[in-house]
Scaffold this motif. Structure first.
Motif, PDB file in Angstrom:
ATOM      1  N   LEU A 184       0.824  -1.207   0.000  1.00  0.00           N
ATOM      2  CA  LEU A 184       0.000   0.000   0.000  1.00  0.00           C
ATOM      3  C   LEU A 184       0.858   1.258   0.000  1.00  0.00           C
ATOM      4  O   LEU A 184       0.527   2.248  -0.673  1.00  0.00           O
ATOM      5  N   ASP A 185       1.949   1.252   0.748  1.00  0.00           N
ATOM      6  CA  ASP A 185       2.849   2.409   0.741  1.00  0.00           C
ATOM      7  C   ASP A 185       3.431   2.639  -0.653  1.00  0.00           C
ATOM      8  O   ASP A 185       3.489   3.779  -1.138  1.00  0.00           O
ATOM      9  N   LEU A 186       3.865   1.553  -1.292  1.00  0.00           N
ATOM     10  CA  LEU A 186       4.405   1.682  -2.642  1.00  0.00           C
ATOM     11  C   LEU A 186       3.336   2.146  -3.632  1.00  0.00           C
ATOM     12  O   LEU A 186       3.601   2.979  -4.509  1.00  0.00           O
ATOM     13  N   LEU A 188       0.726   3.964  -2.909  1.00  0.00           N
ATOM     14  CA  LEU A 188       0.450   5.368  -2.627  1.00  0.00           C
ATOM     15  C   LEU A 188       1.484   6.273  -3.294  1.00  0.00           C
ATOM     16  O   LEU A 188       1.132   7.311  -3.887  1.00  0.00           O
ATOM     17  N   ILE A 189       2.740   5.864  -3.247  1.00  0.00           N
ATOM     18  CA  ILE A 189       3.792   6.658  -3.903  1.00  0.00           C
ATOM     19  C   ILE A 189       3.564   6.714  -5.406  1.00  0.00           C
ATOM     20  O   ILE A 189       3.689   7.773  -6.042  1.00  0.00           O
ATOM     21  N   CYS A 190       3.208   5.566  -5.989  1.00  0.00           N
ATOM     22  CA  CYS A 190       2.988   5.520  -7.432  1.00  0.00           C
ATOM     23  C   CYS A 190       1.778   6.365  -7.839  1.00  0.00           C
ATOM     24  O   CYS A 190       1.818   7.089  -8.836  1.00  0.00           O
ATOM     25  N   VAL A 191       0.684   6.271  -7.067  1.00  0.00           N
ATOM     26  CA  VAL A 191      -0.523   7.021  -7.415  1.00  0.00           C
ATOM     27  C   VAL A 191      -0.294   8.516  -7.262  1.00  0.00           C
ATOM     28  O   VAL A 191      -0.718   9.317  -8.111  1.00  0.00           O
ATOM     29  N   GLU A 192       0.371   8.927  -6.197  1.00  0.00           N
ATOM     30  CA  GLU A 192       0.618  10.356  -6.001  1.00  0.00           C
ATOM     31  C   GLU A 192       1.627  10.920  -6.992  1.00  0.00           C
ATOM     32  O   GLU A 192       1.675  12.139  -7.194  1.00  0.00           O
ATOM     33  N   SER A 193       2.415  10.059  -7.600  1.00  0.00           N
ATOM     34  CA  SER A 193       3.345  10.532  -8.630  1.00  0.00           C
ATOM     35  C   SER A 193       2.669  10.705  -9.987  1.00  0.00           C
ATOM     36  O   SER A 193       3.319  11.157 -10.940  1.00  0.00           O
TER      37      SER A 193
END
Length: 325
Positions: A184-186, A188-193
């Motif tokens: 989920l952390d990974l 989240l990083i991908c979606v926010e990028s």
């Protein structure tokens, strides 16, 4: 004969055996990593085959292919037994198929083997138990006891395939549960990028593979379903069903709501990632709190006698020496 047996307990023989065992263990620990197969590579290959089957199935539903594209069932003995005895209706194939999917067994061949095992294992175990009790233990067991042993073996055989599959499900869910907060952390990083959900899940599956092969497999299969299923909601629901975890179901519900209502996915992922991290920390604290009671019995059985021997041993020897004098 007795001298020959006692020769194995001589000190030089025992020391030689221990040295040989240590050398074998050292060689085995050095060679075993070289003999291990790449589980991630093999599972990803199976997922790619599943993706091709899904693509062909979708083409058939769209009318480009009128042939039946469900995976061809085997024509062997197991398939004939399943079809002749109508085991699909007896053992509820949909429930069995759902359970096998949660265990990572998606092929129709796995379903046929499972149904055949449900039918054959009680008969085989009952016969083996009855034969053994009637031949080897004939002097120990009376005829009623032999019947009881055979009935118990039949009951064990009835539940044995189910227990084995459920153990596979538990191990698979434990692997997914441990790696899910990091995934989920990974994500989240991908979606926010600025990445869409499909490339984000594909990237997370590639990164999370060394940690949890089942999770990488499920996310890759979800990406394939998002590409080929007509309803994207169905792909997320399938992910929740295949894993069988409430935490995964909560995330897939957020994905469905984001797809339907256009809600921001990054905010939901941030909240869910924090909740999963907190849940993992709470689980670790619970296990740490339960550790002292679990260590009480081993301490009493193994550590305390050794401590008593170390503390009281010199005094006992001293008393024995004084009494001998």
């Amino acid at each position: 004969m007795i001298d020959f047996v006692l020769s194995f307990f001589d000190l030089p023989t025992v020391v030689t055996f221990l040295f040989a065992l240590s050398a074998f263990a050292a060689v085995l620990s050095f060679v075993s990593p070289m003999l291990e197969s790449d589980a991630l590579k093999s599972r990803m290959k199976e997922v790619s085959l599943e993706r091709n089957k899904l693509r062909d199935r979708q083409r058939a539903q769209l009318g480009s292919n009128q042939s039946r594209l469900r995976e061809v069932q085997g024509t062997g003995v197991t398939n004939r037994v399943v079809e002749t005895l109508n085991l699909r209706r007896v053992f509820e194939p949909e429930a069995s198929r759902e359970m096998l999917r949660q265990a990572g067994l998606r092929s129709e061949r796995h379903l046929v083997l499972y149904l055949a095992a449900r039918f054959a294992s009680p008969i085989l175990l009952g016969l083996v138990a009855f034969i053994y009790s009637s031949t080897i233990f004939v002097d120990i067991l009376t005829p009623p006891m032999r019947i009881v042993v055979a009935v118990v073996a039949v009951l064990i055989g009835n539940y044995l395939p189910v227990v084995l599959v459920k153990n596979m499900i538990i191990r698979r869910q434990d692997s997914i549960r441990r790696a899910w907060p990091d995934a989920l952390d990974l994500m989240l990083i991908c979606v926010e990028s600025g990445m869409a959900i499909e490339p984000a899940m594909q990237r997370v599956a590639r990164e999370i593979g060394p940690i949890s092969v089942p999770l990488a497999e499920e996310m890759t299969l979800t990406v394939a379903e998002l590409a080929y299923l007509q309803e994207r909601r169905k792909a997320f629901e399938n992910l929740a069903k295949r894993t069988g975890l409430p935490t995964v179901k909560a995330v897939t519900t957020s994905f469905i709501q984001a797809e339907r209502y256009g809600t921001p996915l990054g905010t939901a992922l941030r909240v869910l990632a924090q909740e999963n991290r907190d849940a993992r920390m709470s689980e670790a604290e619970r296990k740490a709190a339960a550790l002292p009671p679990k260590l009480t019995v081993p301490m009493m059985l193994f550590f305390l006698p050794v401590i008593f021997v170390v503390i009281l041993g010199p005094s006992v020897f001293q008393v024995m020496k004084m009494m001998g004098d």
